[in-house]
Structure formats: C-alpha cells, structure tokens
Design a protein around this motif. Structure first.
Motif, PDB file in Angstrom:
ATOM      1  N   PRO A 120       0.828  -1.197   0.000  1.00 21.69           N
ATOM      2  CA  PRO A 120       0.000   0.000   0.000  1.00 21.69           C
ATOM      3  C   PRO A 120       0.868   1.255   0.000  1.00 21.69           C
ATOM      4  O   PRO A 120       2.006   1.241   0.465  1.00 21.69           O
ATOM      5  N   ARG A 121       0.302   2.328  -0.504  1.00 13.49           N
ATOM      6  CA  ARG A 121       1.033   3.602  -0.571  1.00 13.49           C
ATOM      7  C   ARG A 121       0.073   4.751  -0.301  1.00 13.49           C
ATOM      8  O   ARG A 121      -1.142   4.603  -0.401  1.00 13.49           O
ATOM      9  N   ILE A 122       0.657   5.888   0.038  1.00 13.17           N
ATOM     10  CA  ILE A 122      -0.109   7.122   0.236  1.00 13.17           C
ATOM     11  C   ILE A 122       0.372   8.143  -0.780  1.00 13.17           C
ATOM     12  O   ILE A 122       1.576   8.341  -0.962  1.00 13.17           O
ATOM     13  N   SER A 154      -4.611  10.124  -0.297  1.00 14.26           N
ATOM     14  CA  SER A 154      -5.126   8.954  -0.998  1.00 14.26           C
ATOM     15  C   SER A 154      -4.364   7.715  -0.573  1.00 14.26           C
ATOM     16  O   SER A 154      -3.132   7.692  -0.630  1.00 14.26           O
ATOM     17  N   ILE A 155      -5.111   6.715  -0.149  1.00 14.99           N
ATOM     18  CA  ILE A 155      -4.523   5.426   0.218  1.00 14.99           C
ATOM     19  C   ILE A 155      -4.801   4.468  -0.934  1.00 14.99           C
ATOM     20  O   ILE A 155      -5.957   4.262  -1.299  1.00 14.99           O
ATOM     21  N   ARG A 157     -10.968  16.501   9.171  1.00 12.77           N
ATOM     22  CA  ARG A 157     -11.422  15.732   8.004  1.00 12.77           C
ATOM     23  C   ARG A 157     -12.809  16.215   7.615  1.00 12.77           C
ATOM     24  O   ARG A 157     -13.701  16.333   8.437  1.00 12.77           O
ATOM     25  N   TYR A 158     -12.998  16.512   6.323  1.00 11.60           N
ATOM     26  CA  TYR A 158     -14.317  16.923   5.866  1.00 11.60           C
ATOM     27  C   TYR A 158     -14.900  15.973   4.830  1.00 11.60           C
ATOM     28  O   TYR A 158     -16.048  16.131   4.416  1.00 11.60           O
ATOM     29  N   SER A 159     -14.141  14.957   4.431  1.00 11.09           N
ATOM     30  CA  SER A 159     -14.660  13.993   3.470  1.00 11.09           C
ATOM     31  C   SER A 159     -13.798  12.741   3.492  1.00 11.09           C
ATOM     32  O   SER A 159     -12.593  12.797   3.724  1.00 11.09           O
ATOM     33  N   SER A 160     -14.448  11.614   3.243  1.00  9.92           N
ATOM     34  CA  SER A 160     -13.739  10.343   3.092  1.00  9.92           C
ATOM     35  C   SER A 160     -14.601   9.455   2.208  1.00  9.92           C
ATOM     36  O   SER A 160     -15.806   9.302   2.464  1.00  9.92           O
ATOM     37  N   VAL A 161     -13.998   8.899   1.164  1.00  8.16           N
ATOM     38  CA  VAL A 161     -14.778   8.101   0.223  1.00  8.16           C
ATOM     39  C   VAL A 161     -13.937   6.932  -0.282  1.00  8.16           C
ATOM     40  O   VAL A 161     -12.737   7.065  -0.492  1.00  8.16           O
ATOM     41  N   VAL A 199      -7.282  -2.143  -8.141  1.00  2.00           N
ATOM     42  CA  VAL A 199      -6.690  -1.049  -7.371  1.00  2.00           C
ATOM     43  C   VAL A 199      -7.782  -0.342  -6.582  1.00  2.00           C
ATOM     44  O   VAL A 199      -8.745   0.181  -7.148  1.00  2.00           O
ATOM     45  N   PHE A 200      -7.624  -0.336  -5.258  1.00  3.66           N
ATOM     46  CA  PHE A 200      -8.560   0.318  -4.359  1.00  3.66           C
ATOM     47  C   PHE A 200      -7.977   1.655  -3.924  1.00  3.66           C
ATOM     48  O   PHE A 200      -6.782   1.768  -3.674  1.00  3.66           O
ATOM     49  N   HIS A 201      -8.824   2.661  -3.828  1.00  4.86           N
ATOM     50  CA  HIS A 201      -8.395   4.026  -3.519  1.00  4.86           C
ATOM     51  C   HIS A 201      -9.332   4.590  -2.461  1.00  4.86           C
ATOM     52  O   HIS A 201     -10.537   4.693  -2.686  1.00  4.86           O
TER      53      HIS A 201
END
Length: 122
Positions: free
Chosen positions: A39-41, A68-69, A97-101, A109-111
């Motif tokens: 995994p990477r950021i 982004s993960i 934090r104001y958003s996470s999706v 590939v998951f993001h």
C-alpha cells in the motif's frame, strides 16, 4: 498563503512509525514513483489560499489536502488501519477531516480518498 504545508504534512506522515510500517509503498506528492508498490499514500494539495484579512492584509490561509490510500487485492486488509493512522496524524497536525470516500480505480486497485483542511495564521 502557507507555503510550507506540504513539508509539514510529509514530516508528520513520516513521523508516524505505524504508517511507515504499514505503507511499504511509501509517501508521494501527487504521483507515485512506483505505481505497483502497495500500500502507498499519495497526498495532493487541493487548495492553499488567503482566508482572513485585516487592513487588506492576509492574516490567515486555508489549506486543503487529499490523502489517498492505494491498495490492491493482497493489501486491502490494511486500508482501515492506514486510514486510522492517517486520521490520527492529520489531527495531530491540526487538520480536520471533511470527506472520506472509497473508490475503485480499476478491478485491482482500491483508492480511499480522505480530505482535510486547516487554517494557518500568517
């Protein structure tokens, strides 16, 4: 404008030993050096603008980042742990934090995109 926000952010991510251990693909600004390392950021500055003014002089700036993960089938199980560590680190740095999706880049590939903001006093 706060021009040191990216440096502060990267230093904060690197200072979290759990994140360093979990993100074997590393931390990257805008684009990963190795798109096959998971995994990477990847962090991206979305906005960095003057926010408040006194006598026509900016006294603060608002900075927004997307963290982004990126994971794949073999590392998706680490996504939640990474997200929790990112959130902890960003809050230590003074961001909210104001958003996470959750996104799917392609079938392998998951993001997870997490967005944060902070106001800096100039």
């Amino acid at each position: 404008m706060s021009f040191d926000a990216k440096s502060e952010l990267l230093a904060g991510l690197r200072a979290n030993p759990s994140l360093v251990t979990l993100c074997t693909g590393g931390f990257h600004n805008r684009k990963a050096k190795d798109v096959n390392a998971y995994p990477r950021i990847v962090y991206t500055e979305l906005n960095n603008a003057d926010d408040s003014f006194v006598d026509n002089q900016a006294v603060s700036s608002e900075v927004r980042f997307q963290i982004s993960i990126f994971t794949n089938d073999s590392t998706i199980s680490k996504e939640t742990a990474i997200a929790k560590e990112v959130d902890k680190t960003m809050k230590i740095l003074g961001y909210s934090r104001y958003s996470s999706v959750d996104l799917l880049e392609d079938s392998q590939v998951f993001h997870k995109a997490m967005r944060y903001l902070k106001t800096f006093n100039n």
